[in-house]
Design an enzyme around this catalytic site. Sequence first.
Site, PDB file in Angstrom:
ATOM      1  N   ASP A  67       0.865  -1.179   0.000  1.00  0.00           N
ATOM      2  CA  ASP A  67       0.000   0.000   0.000  1.00  0.00           C
ATOM      3  C   ASP A  67       0.902   1.228   0.000  1.00  0.00           C
ATOM      4  O   ASP A  67       2.108   1.134   0.251  1.00  0.00           O
ATOM      5  CB  ASP A  67      -0.889   0.013   1.258  1.00  0.00           C
ATOM      6  CG  ASP A  67      -1.770   1.253   1.337  1.00  0.00           C
ATOM      7  OD1 ASP A  67      -2.368   1.626   0.306  1.00  0.00           O
ATOM      8  OD2 ASP A  67      -1.852   1.886   2.412  1.00  0.00           O
ATOM      9  N   SER A  68       0.292   2.384  -0.233  1.00  0.00           N
ATOM     10  CA  SER A  68       1.045   3.636  -0.168  1.00  0.00           C
ATOM     11  C   SER A  68       1.528   3.916   1.260  1.00  0.00           C
ATOM     12  O   SER A  68       2.431   4.712   1.455  1.00  0.00           O
ATOM     13  CB  SER A  68       0.147   4.784  -0.616  1.00  0.00           C
ATOM     14  OG  SER A  68      -1.016   4.805   0.191  1.00  0.00           O
TER      15      SER A  68
ATOM     16  N   CYS B 244      -4.375  -1.213  -1.954  1.00  0.00           N
ATOM     17  CA  CYS B 244      -4.484   0.237  -2.114  1.00  0.00           C
ATOM     18  C   CYS B 244      -5.535   0.504  -3.183  1.00  0.00           C
ATOM     19  O   CYS B 244      -5.414   0.031  -4.321  1.00  0.00           O
ATOM     20  CB  CYS B 244      -3.123   0.787  -2.557  1.00  0.00           C
ATOM     21  SG  CYS B 244      -3.137   2.544  -2.947  1.00  0.00           S
TER      22      CYS B 244
ATOM     23  N   GLU C 228      -3.132   7.976   8.873  1.00  0.00           N
ATOM     24  CA  GLU C 228      -1.685   7.756   9.043  1.00  0.00           C
ATOM     25  C   GLU C 228      -1.210   8.334  10.384  1.00  0.00           C
ATOM     26  O   GLU C 228      -0.273   7.856  10.987  1.00  0.00           O
ATOM     27  CB  GLU C 228      -0.897   8.429   7.904  1.00  0.00           C
ATOM     28  CG  GLU C 228      -1.062   7.770   6.547  1.00  0.00           C
ATOM     29  CD  GLU C 228      -0.256   6.470   6.385  1.00  0.00           C
ATOM     30  OE1 GLU C 228       0.882   6.409   6.840  1.00  0.00           O
ATOM     31  OE2 GLU C 228      -0.801   5.518   5.794  1.00  0.00           O
TER      32      GLU C 228
ATOM     33  N   CYS D  62     -11.042   3.324  -0.139  1.00  0.00           N
ATOM     34  CA  CYS D  62      -9.625   3.549   0.149  1.00  0.00           C
ATOM     35  C   CYS D  62      -9.316   2.648   1.345  1.00  0.00           C
ATOM     36  O   CYS D  62     -10.089   2.610   2.307  1.00  0.00           O
ATOM     37  CB  CYS D  62      -9.407   5.016   0.501  1.00  0.00           C
ATOM     38  SG  CYS D  62      -7.762   5.344   1.199  1.00  0.00           S
TER      39      CYS D  62
ATOM     40  N   HIS E 222      -7.388   2.947   3.679  1.00  0.00           N
ATOM     41  CA  HIS E 222      -7.178   3.636   4.954  1.00  0.00           C
ATOM     42  C   HIS E 222      -8.495   3.827   5.714  1.00  0.00           C
ATOM     43  O   HIS E 222      -8.477   4.134   6.908  1.00  0.00           O
ATOM     44  CB  HIS E 222      -6.576   5.029   4.708  1.00  0.00           C
ATOM     45  CG  HIS E 222      -5.102   5.035   4.444  1.00  0.00           C
ATOM     46  ND1 HIS E 222      -4.561   4.532   3.293  1.00  0.00           N
ATOM     47  CD2 HIS E 222      -4.062   5.494   5.189  1.00  0.00           C
ATOM     48  CE1 HIS E 222      -3.237   4.695   3.337  1.00  0.00           C
ATOM     49  NE2 HIS E 222      -2.910   5.269   4.475  1.00  0.00           N
TER      50      HIS E 222
HETATM   51  N1  DGL Z   1      -4.653   3.441   0.932  1.00  0.00           N
HETATM   52  C1  DGL Z   1      -4.686   4.043  -0.319  1.00  0.00           C
HETATM   53  C2  DGL Z   1      -5.938   3.788  -1.104  1.00  0.00           C
HETATM   54  O1  DGL Z   1      -6.611   2.837  -0.802  1.00  0.00           O
HETATM   55  C3  DGL Z   1      -4.287   5.394  -0.552  1.00  0.00           C
HETATM   56  C4  DGL Z   1      -4.183   6.482   0.336  1.00  0.00           C
HETATM   57  C5  DGL Z   1      -3.269   7.422  -0.398  1.00  0.00           C
HETATM   58  O2  DGL Z   1      -2.126   7.056  -0.563  1.00  0.00           O
HETATM   59  O3  DGL Z   1      -3.739   8.486  -0.831  1.00  0.00           O
HETATM   60  O4  DGL Z   1      -6.251   4.504  -2.012  1.00  0.00           O
END
Ligand code: DGL
Length: 276
Positions: A11-12, A74, A152, A186, A188
């Site tokens: 993931d990012s 991600c 985060e 997302c 997150h």
């Molecule tokens: N967790 C990531 C996603 O699902 C991205 C969050 C990000 O890096 O902007 O898009």
Amino acid sequence: MGDSRAIGVFDSGLGGLTVAKRIMEVLPNENIVYFGDTGRVPYGTKSVETVRKYAAEDESFLISKNVKMIVAACGTVSSVASDTGKALPVPFIEVISHSVKDAVRFTKSGKIGVLATPATIKSHAHKNLILKAAPDTQVFETAAPMLVSLAEEGWYTADNEIARLTIQRYLCDMKSSGIDTLILGCTHFPVFEELIREYMPGVALIDMGVSAAEYIKEYLLKTNTQNNEGGKPSYEFFVSDKPVTFEKTVKIFLGENCRDITINLVDVEKNEKSNN
Ligand code: DGL
């Protein structure tokens, strides 16, 4: 038969841990190598070209770890760069399509919301797949970039006033549209579940990690590539930067599963160059 090699997950940043956690729950025997690009997060506000470049580097790092499969945990990579996974020597799993199947199955009102990063929303990846599967559905999309930074930072608990207000601000239009199902588009965002449920009671929340983990289980069984070796699974974590609050946040994201993990720093750009 079987395959004891690890499942590679990236993931990012730390959001993909919500997917890793689901894989740990659904497939408790599987070894996992996780890469979080904490040095370059967020991806969701960057250009498609940049996300594709980063995704290719992340994938190539996981390949160097001899994984048996790569999961793009991600939403952004899955929606704008999943073709980077096509040339890989191992199966590549994205997180969008499985969540869409679940959402289409759950909705009764035919009104589905998608909350994701700007890049994912701009791609309409969820919307296009929903309309393909169920053309009469109404889809409401909202980009919520600030939630990535809050997650985060570890600012997502129900007692966090800033997280509560941010959720309300992003979801108020969707709330009045009468959706009954919301895809957390997302990876997150599942950490905000409690706050979202409080603001939108009765709306089914689709966690892409749950949908993907169920699919991975089916896939491993079908291809007879599950890990049949007994004993404790190994969880190895790599990140491109260790922010100050990192360890605390990993613990909150992973809960109990966090006990035996090792966390290593890695420079994936260098790794990519030395592979070429
Ligand atoms: N967790 C990531 C996603 O699902 C991205 C969050 C990000 O890096 O902007 O898009």
